[in-house]
Design a protein around this motif. Structure first.
Motif, PDB file in Angstrom:
ATOM      1  N   ALA A 152      37.812  43.245  22.320  1.00 51.43           N
ATOM      2  CA  ALA A 152      36.425  43.101  21.878  1.00 51.43           C
ATOM      3  C   ALA A 152      36.340  42.323  20.574  1.00 51.43           C
ATOM      4  O   ALA A 152      35.446  41.483  20.391  1.00 51.43           O
ATOM      5  N   SER A 153      37.283  42.563  19.674  1.00 48.15           N
ATOM      6  CA  SER A 153      37.247  41.867  18.383  1.00 48.15           C
ATOM      7  C   SER A 153      37.541  40.384  18.518  1.00 48.15           C
ATOM      8  O   SER A 153      37.182  39.591  17.644  1.00 48.15           O
ATOM      9  N   ARG A 154      38.179  39.989  19.634  1.00 47.28           N
ATOM     10  CA  ARG A 154      38.542  38.587  19.855  1.00 47.28           C
ATOM     11  C   ARG A 154      37.679  37.918  20.914  1.00 47.28           C
ATOM     12  O   ARG A 154      37.873  36.732  21.217  1.00 47.28           O
ATOM     13  N   GLY A 155      36.775  38.661  21.497  1.00 52.12           N
ATOM     14  CA  GLY A 155      35.950  38.100  22.564  1.00 52.12           C
ATOM     15  C   GLY A 155      36.746  37.822  23.824  1.00 52.12           C
ATOM     16  O   GLY A 155      36.430  36.884  24.576  1.00 52.12           O
ATOM     17  N   LEU A 156      37.767  38.635  24.084  1.00 55.48           N
ATOM     18  CA  LEU A 156      38.624  38.463  25.254  1.00 55.48           C
ATOM     19  C   LEU A 156      38.245  39.465  26.337  1.00 55.48           C
ATOM     20  O   LEU A 156      37.730  40.548  26.049  1.00 55.48           O
ATOM     21  N   THR A 157      38.526  39.102  27.574  1.00 51.61           N
ATOM     22  CA  THR A 157      38.225  39.966  28.706  1.00 51.61           C
ATOM     23  C   THR A 157      39.516  40.561  29.256  1.00 51.61           C
ATOM     24  O   THR A 157      40.453  39.823  29.585  1.00 51.61           O
ATOM     25  N   LEU A 158      39.560  41.889  29.355  1.00 51.94           N
ATOM     26  CA  LEU A 158      40.689  42.586  29.956  1.00 51.94           C
ATOM     27  C   LEU A 158      40.162  43.551  31.009  1.00 51.94           C
ATOM     28  O   LEU A 158      39.079  44.110  30.873  1.00 51.94           O
ATOM     29  N   ARG A 159      40.955  43.776  32.029  1.00 55.34           N
ATOM     30  CA  ARG A 159      40.686  44.827  33.002  1.00 55.34           C
ATOM     31  C   ARG A 159      41.627  45.979  32.668  1.00 55.34           C
ATOM     32  O   ARG A 159      42.851  45.827  32.734  1.00 55.34           O
ATOM     33  N   LEU A 160      41.077  47.124  32.300  1.00 58.39           N
ATOM     34  CA  LEU A 160      41.871  48.248  31.820  1.00 58.39           C
ATOM     35  C   LEU A 160      41.797  49.404  32.812  1.00 58.39           C
ATOM     36  O   LEU A 160      40.702  49.874  33.151  1.00 58.39           O
ATOM     37  N   LEU A 161      42.971  49.861  33.264  1.00 60.56           N
ATOM     38  CA  LEU A 161      43.042  50.928  34.252  1.00 60.56           C
ATOM     39  C   LEU A 161      43.996  52.020  33.773  1.00 60.56           C
ATOM     40  O   LEU A 161      45.111  51.731  33.357  1.00 60.56           O
ATOM     41  N   GLU A 162      43.541  53.257  33.839  1.00 61.06           N
ATOM     42  CA  GLU A 162      44.397  54.382  33.480  1.00 61.06           C
ATOM     43  C   GLU A 162      45.157  54.836  34.716  1.00 61.06           C
ATOM     44  O   GLU A 162      44.558  55.163  35.743  1.00 61.06           O
ATOM     45  N   GLY A 163      46.473  54.837  34.634  1.00 61.22           N
ATOM     46  CA  GLY A 163      47.272  55.241  35.778  1.00 61.22           C
ATOM     47  C   GLY A 163      48.753  55.172  35.486  1.00 61.22           C
ATOM     48  O   GLY A 163      49.179  54.661  34.446  1.00 61.22           O
ATOM     49  N   SER A 164      49.542  55.694  36.425  1.00 60.07           N
ATOM     50  CA  SER A 164      50.988  55.760  36.272  1.00 60.07           C
ATOM     51  C   SER A 164      51.654  54.538  36.899  1.00 60.07           C
ATOM     52  O   SER A 164      51.185  54.019  37.921  1.00 60.07           O
ATOM     53  N   MET A 165      52.749  54.105  36.319  1.00 56.53           N
ATOM     54  CA  MET A 165      53.455  52.912  36.797  1.00 56.53           C
ATOM     55  C   MET A 165      54.024  53.088  38.193  1.00 56.53           C
ATOM     56  O   MET A 165      54.291  52.094  38.887  1.00 56.53           O
ATOM     57  N   ASP A 166      54.222  54.321  38.644  1.00 56.67           N
ATOM     58  CA  ASP A 166      54.803  54.542  39.971  1.00 56.67           C
ATOM     59  C   ASP A 166      53.748  54.799  41.046  1.00 56.67           C
ATOM     60  O   ASP A 166      54.089  55.119  42.188  1.00 56.67           O
ATOM     61  N   ASP A 167      52.487  54.636  40.704  1.00 59.26           N
ATOM     62  CA  ASP A 167      51.400  54.763  41.678  1.00 59.26           C
ATOM     63  C   ASP A 167      50.315  53.750  41.335  1.00 59.26           C
ATOM     64  O   ASP A 167      49.442  54.009  40.511  1.00 59.26           O
ATOM     65  N   LEU A 168      50.396  52.581  41.960  1.00 62.86           N
ATOM     66  CA  LEU A 168      49.431  51.506  41.709  1.00 62.86           C
ATOM     67  C   LEU A 168      48.451  51.379  42.874  1.00 62.86           C
ATOM     68  O   LEU A 168      48.014  50.290  43.215  1.00 62.86           O
ATOM     69  N   SER A 169      48.125  52.515  43.473  1.00 66.27           N
ATOM     70  CA  SER A 169      47.259  52.506  44.655  1.00 66.27           C
ATOM     71  C   SER A 169      45.868  51.968  44.352  1.00 66.27           C
ATOM     72  O   SER A 169      45.126  51.605  45.279  1.00 66.27           O
ATOM     73  N   MET A 170      45.497  51.899  43.077  1.00 65.40           N
ATOM     74  CA  MET A 170      44.193  51.344  42.714  1.00 65.40           C
ATOM     75  C   MET A 170      44.182  49.816  42.796  1.00 65.40           C
ATOM     76  O   MET A 170      43.128  49.191  42.648  1.00 65.40           O
ATOM     77  N   LEU A 171      45.360  49.222  43.021  1.00 67.91           N
ATOM     78  CA  LEU A 171      45.496  47.766  43.072  1.00 67.91           C
ATOM     79  C   LEU A 171      45.824  47.302  44.491  1.00 67.91           C
ATOM     80  O   LEU A 171      46.538  47.996  45.229  1.00 67.91           O
ATOM     81  N   GLY A 172      45.324  46.140  44.854  1.00 72.25           N
ATOM     82  CA  GLY A 172      45.565  45.592  46.174  1.00 72.25           C
ATOM     83  C   GLY A 172      46.929  44.951  46.306  1.00 72.25           C
ATOM     84  O   GLY A 172      47.656  44.756  45.327  1.00 72.25           O
ATOM     85  N   ASP A 173      47.274  44.593  47.524  1.00 73.14           N
ATOM     86  CA  ASP A 173      48.535  43.907  47.789  1.00 73.14           C
ATOM     87  C   ASP A 173      48.486  42.473  47.271  1.00 73.14           C
ATOM     88  O   ASP A 173      47.443  41.809  47.343  1.00 73.14           O
ATOM     89  N   ALA A 174      49.632  42.008  46.761  1.00 73.65           N
ATOM     90  CA  ALA A 174      49.812  40.601  46.373  1.00 73.65           C
ATOM     91  C   ALA A 174      48.651  40.075  45.531  1.00 73.65           C
ATOM     92  O   ALA A 174      48.097  39.003  45.808  1.00 73.65           O
ATOM     93  N   CYS A 175      48.294  40.805  44.480  1.00 74.87           N
ATOM     94  CA  CYS A 175      47.145  40.397  43.669  1.00 74.87           C
ATOM     95  C   CYS A 175      47.535  39.893  42.279  1.00 74.87           C
ATOM     96  O   CYS A 175      46.646  39.579  41.483  1.00 74.87           O
ATOM     97  N   PHE A 176      48.845  39.802  41.992  1.00 75.83           N
ATOM     98  CA  PHE A 176      49.278  39.316  40.682  1.00 75.83           C
ATOM     99  C   PHE A 176      50.353  38.238  40.817  1.00 75.83           C
ATOM    100  O   PHE A 176      51.249  38.330  41.656  1.00 75.83           O
TER     101      PHE A 176
END
Length: 257
Positions: free
Chosen positions: A83-107
């Protein structure tokens, strides 16, 4: 969460990006040049990397950044810095061993600082990363070396002793505060080289480079992190690429000379 408390205490590994860091943001995040000359427009996952450092610097360099972290306090530092830099981030609370909130092949890229020591099953982490990474995408990570977690914090008459079993189950005994190779108050797990490297290959990655960050200082006082690092390398950094073929191929065929 222990990391929420560590943020409040200003403990190690919770610092945010400085004004100087933003002068050459990509170089600060990627001193080895593994991400190439530009990340502009790339979709990057900062995994277990909250805290207002990697995320905002990569976003400043032009990347589309998502952060997944278990600690709300660490994510709040990302939010404030962005916010202080005017940057956009997508922030998600979760564990590294369960990324079920993310789709396949999206990064296109996954960046993960030292953090896999906090989960018992590193292979499950690798499988999730493989799922969310595009074919030929990069996974840049750092991990604690097994000997770093096996050896004593302070030297005895014969030097730093290996006092934890290599083939062990469950978390390591708690460590006293004040030792940089461990994070006091956290549960940490020792992962063998077979799991660190073999597990990565079997999950569908090709290892392109491997380096051991050098923190050794021959002039350091006995018992300090820098003195200990002369005898016991603390970390390993790995550059891996998502293999476009099936992860069922043998590990040996996935490691490039």
């Amino acid at each position: 969460y222990i990391w929420n408390r560590r943020v409040r205490q200003g403990a190690a590994h919770t610092r945010t990006a400085s004004e100087r860091d933003f002068q050459q943001p990509l170089q600060v995040v990627d001193p080895r040049g593994w991400l190439g000359q530009s990340v502009h427009g790339q979709r990057i996952l900062c995994l277990a990397a909250g805290g207002g450092l990697q995320s905002v610097l990569l976003a400043s360099a032009g990347a589309e950044v998502t952060v997944v972290d278990l600690s709300p306090a660490m994510l709040e530092q990302d939010r404030r810095q962005a916010a202080s830099r005017g940057l956009t981030l997508r922030l998600l609370e979760g564990s590294m061993d369960d990324l079920s909130m993310l789709g396949d092949a999206c990064f296109d890229v996954v960046v993960q600082p030292v953090s896999t020591c906090y989960v018992p099953d590193i292979v499950q982490v690798y499988k999730e990363i493989a799922r969310v990474t595009v074919a030929s995408g990069l996974y840049v990570s750092q991990h604690k070396q097994p000997a770093n977690l096996q050896a004593s914090a302070q030297p005895g008459p014969q030097g730093y002793a290996i006092n934890e079993a290599y083939y062990r189950q469950g978390p390591l005994p708690p460590e006293l505060a004040g030792y940089e190779h461990r994070e006091s108050g956290t549960f940490e797990f020792l992962h063998r080289w077979e799991q660190l490297i073999g597990g990565l290959c079997r999950s569908g990655f090709v290892i392109e480079d491997l380096q051991e960050p050098n923190y050794a200082d021959p002039m350091a006082a006995v018992g300090t992190f820098q003195h200990r690092s002369q005898f016991i390398p603390p970390y390993v950094a790995i550059k891996a690429r998502r293999c476009p073929t099936s992860p069922d191929v043998t590990a040996a065929s996935l490691v490039r000379a």
